[in-house]
Design an enzyme around this catalytic site. Structure first.
Site, PDB file in Angstrom:
ATOM      1  N   LYS A   1       2.010  -6.800  -4.226  1.00 27.45           N
ATOM      2  CA  LYS A   1       3.112  -6.480  -5.715  1.00 27.45           C
ATOM      3  C   LYS A   1       3.752  -5.494  -4.712  1.00 27.45           C
ATOM      4  O   LYS A   1       3.967  -4.878  -3.891  1.00 27.45           O
ATOM      5  CB  LYS A   1       2.180  -6.129  -6.355  1.00 27.45           C
ATOM      6  CG  LYS A   1       3.224  -6.425  -7.272  1.00 27.45           C
ATOM      7  CD  LYS A   1       2.368  -5.163  -9.178  1.00 27.45           C
ATOM      8  CE  LYS A   1       3.126  -3.980  -9.091  1.00 27.45           C
ATOM      9  NZ  LYS A   1       4.248  -4.248  -9.458  1.00 27.45           N
TER      10      LYS A   1
ATOM     11  N   LYS B   1       3.018  -1.165   0.191  1.00 33.07           N
ATOM     12  CA  LYS B   1       2.348  -1.668   1.516  1.00 33.07           C
ATOM     13  C   LYS B   1       3.017  -1.277   2.820  1.00 33.07           C
ATOM     14  O   LYS B   1       2.359  -0.809   3.914  1.00 33.07           O
ATOM     15  CB  LYS B   1       3.295  -2.936   1.037  1.00 33.07           C
ATOM     16  CG  LYS B   1       2.651  -3.891   0.711  1.00 33.07           C
ATOM     17  CD  LYS B   1       3.484  -5.333   0.172  1.00 33.07           C
ATOM     18  CE  LYS B   1       4.066  -4.989  -0.194  1.00 33.07           C
ATOM     19  NZ  LYS B   1       5.020  -4.781  -1.336  1.00 33.07           N
TER      20      LYS B   1
ATOM     21  N   LYS C   1      13.807  -5.686   1.505  1.00 39.09           N
ATOM     22  CA  LYS C   1      14.126  -4.313   0.884  1.00 39.09           C
ATOM     23  C   LYS C   1      14.796  -3.423   2.218  1.00 39.09           C
ATOM     24  O   LYS C   1      15.236  -3.073   2.358  1.00 39.09           O
ATOM     25  CB  LYS C   1      13.217  -3.122   0.323  1.00 39.09           C
ATOM     26  CG  LYS C   1      13.116  -3.357  -1.094  1.00 39.09           C
ATOM     27  CD  LYS C   1      12.594  -1.805  -2.087  1.00 39.09           C
ATOM     28  CE  LYS C   1      10.850  -2.264  -1.569  1.00 39.09           C
ATOM     29  NZ  LYS C   1      10.050  -1.257  -1.457  1.00 39.09           N
TER      30      LYS C   1
ATOM     31  N   ASP D   1       4.922 -10.505  -4.774  1.00 45.67           N
ATOM     32  CA  ASP D   1       5.026 -11.230  -5.792  1.00 45.67           C
ATOM     33  C   ASP D   1       5.180 -12.847  -5.778  1.00 45.67           C
ATOM     34  O   ASP D   1       4.980 -13.349  -6.223  1.00 45.67           O
ATOM     35  CB  ASP D   1       6.395 -10.041  -6.513  1.00 45.67           C
ATOM     36  CG  ASP D   1       5.958  -8.879  -6.550  1.00 45.67           C
ATOM     37  OD1 ASP D   1       5.765  -8.544  -6.723  1.00 45.67           O
ATOM     38  OD2 ASP D   1       5.580  -8.221  -4.612  1.00 45.67           O
TER      39      ASP D   1
HETATM   40  P1  ADP Z   1       5.576  -1.614  -0.771  1.00 41.48           P
HETATM   41  O1  ADP Z   1       6.197  -1.520   0.539  1.00 41.48           O
HETATM   42  O2  ADP Z   1       4.650  -2.325  -1.331  1.00 41.48           O
HETATM   43  O3  ADP Z   1       6.963  -1.814  -1.943  1.00 41.48           O
HETATM   44  P2  ADP Z   1       5.962   1.524  -0.594  1.00 41.48           P
HETATM   45  O4  ADP Z   1       4.964   1.747   0.430  1.00 41.48           O
HETATM   46  O5  ADP Z   1       7.169   1.747   0.102  1.00 41.48           O
HETATM   47  O6  ADP Z   1       5.901   0.068  -1.324  1.00 41.48           O
HETATM   48  O7  ADP Z   1       5.386   2.612  -2.317  1.00 41.48           O
HETATM   49  C1  ADP Z   1       6.236   2.849  -2.209  1.00 41.48           C
HETATM   50  C2  ADP Z   1       5.650   3.888  -3.777  1.00 41.48           C
HETATM   51  O8  ADP Z   1       5.019   4.681  -3.297  1.00 41.48           O
HETATM   52  C3  ADP Z   1       6.284   5.005  -2.275  1.00 41.48           C
HETATM   53  O9  ADP Z   1       7.391   6.359  -2.464  1.00 41.48           O
HETATM   54  C4  ADP Z   1       4.942   6.010  -1.461  1.00 41.48           C
HETATM   55  O10 ADP Z   1       5.237   7.561  -1.190  1.00 41.48           O
HETATM   56  C5  ADP Z   1       4.373   6.275  -2.610  1.00 41.48           C
HETATM   57  N1  ADP Z   1       2.378   5.477  -1.628  1.00 41.48           N
HETATM   58  C6  ADP Z   1       1.960   4.407  -1.477  1.00 41.48           C
HETATM   59  N2  ADP Z   1       0.741   5.410  -1.619  1.00 41.48           N
HETATM   60  C7  ADP Z   1       0.318   6.488  -1.865  1.00 41.48           C
HETATM   61  C8  ADP Z   1      -0.638   7.423  -2.317  1.00 41.48           C
HETATM   62  N3  ADP Z   1      -1.409   6.758  -1.147  1.00 41.48           N
HETATM   63  N4  ADP Z   1      -0.559   7.770  -2.393  1.00 41.48           N
HETATM   64  C9  ADP Z   1       0.853   8.621  -3.194  1.00 41.48           C
HETATM   65  N5  ADP Z   1       1.721   7.760  -2.925  1.00 41.48           N
HETATM   66  C10 ADP Z   1       1.941   6.749  -2.631  1.00 41.48           C
HETATM   67 MG    MG Z   2       7.580  -2.362   1.284  1.00 41.70          MG
END
Ligand code: ADP
Ligand code: MG
Length: 250
Positions: A12, A17, A43, A130
């Site tokens: 999601k 990810k 993104k 998603d």
């Molecule tokens: P996605 O790629 O799934 O959209 P992101 O990797 O960009 O999500 O992560 C979303 C937010 O969550 C980021 O700001 C990231 O720093 C935070 N985040 C992700 N994993 C962790 C974790 N294990 N502990 C703390 N913050 C996290």
């Molecule tokens: Mg991402």
């Protein structure tokens, strides 16, 4: 023919990810493997923590700019430890289809023979899960990825997305395409989280292959434009990503 090991990581939006995949890429590169990370989220920020916090131009952006003559150098950027960073990119908002964008980006990489030229040992696809429409399903079929891992927390919407992704995958794995490698739990510290994610894994007839704790050092590293593996290599959190890299690529 040169053929790297390829894993697609789905989940999601906002579940972690890109954070997880970038730290995996960093861990694999530290282990001496040549890694290519391909962001498949409109993104286009998948590889940001591998490139000093700066977003690289996406394939769709480059293709829009020059209809002919884009080369691998225009589309692939070297980040931390020589990791090849690629962003498929997204359509102009309101015009075009995000999934279709992934297909266009993949076709261009193929035309340019990216794997044969750059010879990565490992390719990681970071895919928004998603909506598993034809385009977003592309990495799991047609020989793109050998395996699929799903990132989920115990939150209802994340588990729901995990089910959708696994369902899409079941149809393709029957045809010999990518197999489900398991669920990566990215913890949000909600009540009964381990039990909820384990239960989801059982329902999907797979396993939880790693549990990543929620940690402030992720944000701290991100603010520095880095992965945890780069910024805090001796931290317990970096050890978790390294261990997960060994589970996926022994
Ligand atoms: P996605 O790629 O799934 O959209 P992101 O990797 O960009 O999500 O992560 C979303 C937010 O969550 C980021 O700001 C990231 O720093 C935070 N985040 C992700 N994993 C962790 C974790 N294990 N502990 C703390 N913050 C996290
Ligand atoms: Mg991402």
């Amino acid at each position: 023919m040169f053929s790297p090991q390829k894993i697609a990581v789905y989940g999601k939006g906002g579940i972690g990810k890109s954070t997880t995949v970038s730290n995996l890429s960093a861990a694999l590169s530290v282990r001496g493997l040549k890694v290519m990370q391909i962001g498949c989220d409109p993104k286009a920020d998948s590889t940001k923590t591998l490139t000093c916090g700066r977003k690289i131009p996406s394939i769709l952006d480059v293709l829009r700019g020059k209809k002919h003559g884009s080369t691998l150098e225009d589309l692939v950027f070297e980040g931390f430890n020589g990791i090849y960073c690629v962003e498929a990119g997204g359509p102009v908002p309101g015009i075009g289809c995000a999934g279709r964008g992934i297909i266009t980006a993949f076709n261009r990489l193929e035309e340019l023979d990216a794997y044969a030229s750059l010879k990565p040992d490992v390719v990681l696809f970071d895919v928004l899960g998603d909506v598993v429409c034809g385009g977003f399903a592309m990495p799991m079929r047609g020989g793109y990825a050998d395996r699929v891992a799903i990132v989920s927390s115990g939150e209802m919407m994340a588990v729901y997305a995990a089910h959708n992704i696994a369902q899409a995958l079941r149809g393709f794995s029957a045809r010999g395409y990518a197999k489900l490698a398991g669920i990566i739990q990215n913890s949000r510290n909600i009540d009964n989280e381990d039990a909820i994610v384990s239960q989801a894994a059982r329902e999907l007839e797979t396993e939880v292959i790693g549990v990543i704790p929620r940690s402030g050092c992720v944000q701290e590293a991100e603010n520095m434009g880095k992965t945890v593996v780069e910024a805090f290599p001796d931290s317990p959190q970096a050890a978790v990503y390294l261990a997960l890299s060994k589970t996926l690529f022994p």
